[in-house]
Design an enzyme around this catalytic site. Sequence first.
Site, PDB file in Angstrom:
ATOM      1  N   GLN A   1      -5.041  -1.171  -7.291  1.00  0.00           N
ATOM      2  CA  GLN A   1      -5.741  -0.348  -6.307  1.00  0.00           C
ATOM      3  C   GLN A   1      -6.394   0.847  -6.993  1.00  0.00           C
ATOM      4  OE1 GLN A   1      -3.861   2.624  -3.388  1.00  0.00           O
ATOM      5  NE2 GLN A   1      -4.070   0.799  -2.111  1.00  0.00           N
TER       6      GLN A   1
ATOM      7  N   SER B   1      -7.307   5.280   0.039  1.00  0.00           N
ATOM      8  CA  SER B   1      -7.461   4.020  -0.685  1.00  0.00           C
ATOM      9  C   SER B   1      -8.915   3.580  -0.619  1.00  0.00           C
ATOM     10  CB  SER B   1      -6.570   2.936  -0.069  1.00  0.00           C
ATOM     11  OG  SER B   1      -5.210   3.321  -0.094  1.00  0.00           O
TER      12      SER B   1
ATOM     13  N   ASP C   1       0.820  -1.218   0.000  1.00  0.00           N
ATOM     14  CA  ASP C   1       0.000   0.000   0.000  1.00  0.00           C
ATOM     15  C   ASP C   1       0.851   1.263   0.000  1.00  0.00           C
ATOM     16  OD1 ASP C   1      -2.460   1.336  -0.017  1.00  0.00           O
ATOM     17  OD2 ASP C   1      -2.580   1.442   2.158  1.00  0.00           O
TER      18      ASP C   1
END
Length: 298
Positions: free
Chosen positions: A287, A237, A213
């Site tokens: 993502q 996110s 991430d």
Amino acid sequence: MADETQQIDDAALVRAFVDILTVERIEENFYRGIATPQGRGRSFGGQVIAQALSAATMTVPDDRPAHSLHGYFMRPGDATQPVLYRVDRDRDGGSFTTRRVVAIQHGAPILNLAASFHVAEPGLFHQDDMPRATPPEDLPTELALAETMRDELPETFLNWLAVPRPVEMRAEFPRPPFDRTPRPAMQHMWFRTRGSIGDDPKLHRAALAFISDFGLLGTSMMPHGRAFADPDMQFASLDHALWIHDDFRVDDWLLYVMDSPWAGGARGFNRGRIFTRDGRMVANVAQEGLVRNITPRT
């Protein structure tokens, strides 16, 4: 003496990192992850993903490593509080095992995650070649780079960089706010933990989920020269997917090759490929995140 002190500090950071990745069983199918040490504000999404994967992994036999996960962030997490993880054992098949995990804080879900586990099998093989990249030893850390241009960087970004972290990262292309020149939406980032985290492959996979991430959402801002520290931008996110193809060690250098093929409508879509130093592709990541212009924060 300074080197010895640094080694002690790095070892403490890595021990704390392992504590973050390790969840506690509190009841059948219920697990608890610790709060972020010295945390404040919103939880880091990678930490919640990693703890959710660790909780699911604790319900699966050791011979079935995680090969994929898909998570949706539903609410901001509270970094000052622990997280409860409820695991649903959806299926235990002949070669695949599937689990669902709900992360809960303050009585409400903050993450839904599905994970799949697979026994080792032989099969046909191909992979993308690893792109050529400057070796990590020839790249400065972002903290070292910040020291050379301290007067040009936002104070909030400098404060963020100054917080000791268990993961060392070295970028091949300076990203905003180091360099706000519009450039193609791609990044090469080397990373590794600052010390050994042991030999348990389950722990290395949880660590990769955490680290995957880092930096990914910012790739969609490379063409626009915008950064997380900008007071008129909001980032978050929205979802996160990780496919793990092979074993690896996060305490050895790994290359994170990121690109963003699209951004629009206050969202940015980002992809990543992760390679070992000898060129094995060990993971893919995807993502989508919120990248919204807002009224400048004061």
